[in-house]
Write a protein that holds these residues in place. Sequence first.
Motif, PDB file in Angstrom:
ATOM      1  N   PRO A  68      55.196  34.589 -27.199  1.00  0.00           N
ATOM      2  CA  PRO A  68      53.921  34.252 -27.837  1.00  0.00           C
ATOM      3  C   PRO A  68      54.143  33.239 -28.959  1.00  0.00           C
ATOM      4  CG  PRO A  68      54.200  36.632 -27.698  1.00  0.00           C
ATOM      5  CD  PRO A  68      55.500  36.024 -27.287  1.00  0.00           C
ATOM      6  N   LEU A 192      49.574  35.990 -28.372  1.00  0.00           N
ATOM      7  CA  LEU A 192      48.875  34.843 -27.798  1.00  0.00           C
ATOM      8  C   LEU A 192      49.906  33.881 -27.228  1.00  0.00           C
ATOM      9  CD1 LEU A 192      46.189  34.086 -30.524  1.00  0.00           C
ATOM     10  CD2 LEU A 192      46.062  35.641 -28.569  1.00  0.00           C
ATOM     11  N   TYR A 193      49.668  33.438 -26.015  1.00  0.00           N
ATOM     12  CA  TYR A 193      50.632  32.580 -25.326  1.00  0.00           C
ATOM     13  C   TYR A 193      50.095  31.170 -25.212  1.00  0.00           C
ATOM     14  CZ  TYR A 193      52.865  36.941 -24.130  1.00  0.00           C
ATOM     15  OH  TYR A 193      53.494  38.155 -24.213  1.00  0.00           O
ATOM     16  N   SER A 194      50.967  30.210 -25.384  1.00  0.00           N
ATOM     17  CA  SER A 194      50.501  28.849 -25.187  1.00  0.00           C
ATOM     18  C   SER A 194      50.401  28.589 -23.692  1.00  0.00           C
ATOM     19  CB  SER A 194      51.446  27.853 -25.849  1.00  0.00           C
ATOM     20  OG  SER A 194      52.717  27.972 -25.278  1.00  0.00           O
ATOM     21  N   SER A 195      49.451  27.747 -23.349  1.00  0.00           N
ATOM     22  CA  SER A 195      49.247  27.415 -21.955  1.00  0.00           C
ATOM     23  C   SER A 195      48.722  25.993 -21.910  1.00  0.00           C
ATOM     24  CB  SER A 195      48.238  28.388 -21.343  1.00  0.00           C
ATOM     25  OG  SER A 195      48.073  28.094 -19.980  1.00  0.00           O
ATOM     26  N   SER A 206      46.035  32.345 -21.861  1.00  0.00           N
ATOM     27  CA  SER A 206      46.849  33.212 -22.710  1.00  0.00           C
ATOM     28  C   SER A 206      46.749  34.664 -22.250  1.00  0.00           C
ATOM     29  CB  SER A 206      46.386  33.074 -24.157  1.00  0.00           C
ATOM     30  OG  SER A 206      47.057  33.989 -24.962  1.00  0.00           O
TER      31      SER A 206
END
Length: 738
Positions: A68, A192-195, A206
């Motif tokens: 994340p 939260l994940y970058s995409s 995310s």
Amino acid sequence: MFTEKRFPTKRPAGKNTAPRQYKSYNVKSPLGLEASVRHIKTIGPNRATLLERSYGIRTVRDFLYHFPYRYVDRTMTVKVADLHRWKPGVVKYITVAGRVEDVQCRALRNRDIKMMPFEITISDRTGKFLFTFFRPRYIVESFWMNHFRKGDLVAISARFEMVDGKLKYNDITYDRLFEGGMQFSTGGIIPLYSSTQQLQDKGMWSSNFRMLMRKVIPEYLYLFDEIFPSDILRRNNLILLSQAIQEMHFPISMDSIGRAHARLAFEELFFTELLLGMRKKKSLAIKGIPFKIKRTGFPKKLLSSLPFALTESQENVLREIMEDMKSETPMNRLLQGDVGSGKTVVALYAMLTAVENEYQCAFMAPTEILAEQHYKLLKLWLDELNVEITLLTGSQTQTERAEKLEQIVSGKAQIIVGTHALFQEKVAFAKLGFIVIDEQHRFGVMQRMKLKEKAAGELAPDILLMSATPIPRTLAMTVYGDMDVSTITELPKDRKPVITKIVARDKSKELKEFLVSQIKHGKQIYIVYPLIEESEKSDLRAAVDGYEKMRSETFAELKDRIGLLHGKMTSEQKDAVMEQFKNKKLDILVSTTVIEVGIDIPNATVIVIVNAERFGLAQIHQLRGRVGRGTEQSYCLLRTEDEANQRLIAVVRTNNGFEIAEEDLRLRGPGDFFGTRQSGLPEFRFVNFAEDKVLIEQAREEAFAILEEDPQFIFPEHQKIRLEFERKYKKLLDTSST
Ligand code: ADP
Ligand code: MG
């Protein structure tokens, strides 16, 4: 252990059984960490291609290392009624959970507008609240409108604040509270994940990353074998790798993210230090020249001809250098010292020791101006000693060059000063034994090696690298981990510290008056313009415009006493301008950053740095070192509109290059310090060089201890370290050698 309670990992029966092979990847089953991500259910070939293109994610391992970029702390939840009672002045990040009452998207008349309002009303026992988000139209229409239905349980987190009597929220994230029957995401810490846009277009938001991680982690986590023996973990207070990966994705508290991060950073550092330690060991195995150290001959003559005595600090570093020269292993030493601390004379003393031993010396500088200046200065000092010195640069004519090459190959030239031209193929030395590299961070590892290869015979030359960019200790341990470091810690006693001031835009009149009064007192002034953009052209533009304006307006009465210096000039042109300035034919020298290194004019007592906020701190400090070289009081004036700039305030506060370097590191990260040298080192993802001092020391100690105790990695407890080292650095080891 808590991690296992939350995510029971599936272990195959029996301890050492290899994962079983399954025919179809639809079967929930790990194929191993090196399996393609496409084996993860719902990823498939299309998304796999995008993952690789976007983040270089190829394997399951890579996927699990897509950590994340941020976490939302949803441990604080409030009731809907609390939103209606929000107090002015309170700014808080909180979560509300409730049922969806209604969802709406208002069609906008203008189809061209890309963003569309999506409205969602949430209610709990205490009331209702209407949220509006703006999202791209097609996503609202195709996704949001279907995703939330009346009655769904959802959580919305945002930073709330009362603005002009209205409750505003930003930084919004939202989630459904149940996903596949599992309570999800609220009351905890949400990753939260970058995409990328492309991945999002294929439905990898995310939240999709989050869902996938939830599923994949329990399946694969056990495959992350612990590499470190338990005593290393214990001594350094590290959690297990598998635990760290789990905690990075789904931390139980904000603190546990820190512990997970520390574990990953330690590992990164440990392997880097291992690499450096191996390089160092390898270089110790090479035979160097055992120079005879005589306190007579050239070195002694030099000392007696100097108009000053060496400082104690110069004496100390010389002693360290002499020890290295005497020894049979080749010297690989970095000489650090602030601008003006007197490194050149130290290098010269060492070179004369080599000359006394009948070896040639190469002195390499990053720019022509600097090489020429070193050459002139050394020539002056060497004149009485009868030592032959020559200069080799790229801009010399063919005939000049042929003559120089002849001097070098015949051995007539004893000290050769030069630029990058020195390590070109055609340059051959008669008996090169000692290499000095000034401003070493401007050169790459490969360039240094090329020069080293030109040395004489079987024995490797000694290398003295110099740097006036002090580097924080934490970085030195990694960036220069395979070198020895000597530091000159004091300036010659007769120096007056330069007075540094920030000069705001509206103080132009005062600035002009000050400069005029300095000129009346016979002093000279540098005015330096920054690089505006990456291109050299605009760099030039700013300086040229400034120069024209000064000649026509600001200092019109001094019109012919203003010079201009920039990187696009030939070296004769530059030389001519410098000569004029040196001979006091000019009062003001307008310049680009080409004067950053090397110019030594004691009568120049003021340097004005225009748009100072655009410079790095280390660079300003370097420029400041251009004044204060005589016995007069000197000034460094920083022109800026950004008076409160913390970085500039740091340069005003201290003249100590090391403190400034620490500050630069803290504010801008390590990028500036790595320079080209980084090519020889792996990248760091987890280390924070401004804060991980202890961790860096620990990792270095552990890595060096293993190299000491078990250099061949024979001990059983070191097998996993060996394998991991090979896996990580295979490419690096293949391409670099020292
Ligand atoms: P740097 O470390 O920035 O390369 P230099 O070697 O150019 O510094 O030295 C700066 C100036 O200080 C030179 O003019 C040099 O002659 C002078 N210098 C060097 N050592 C001493 C000393 N011990 N006392 C006084 N002046 C010195
Ligand atoms: Mg220098």
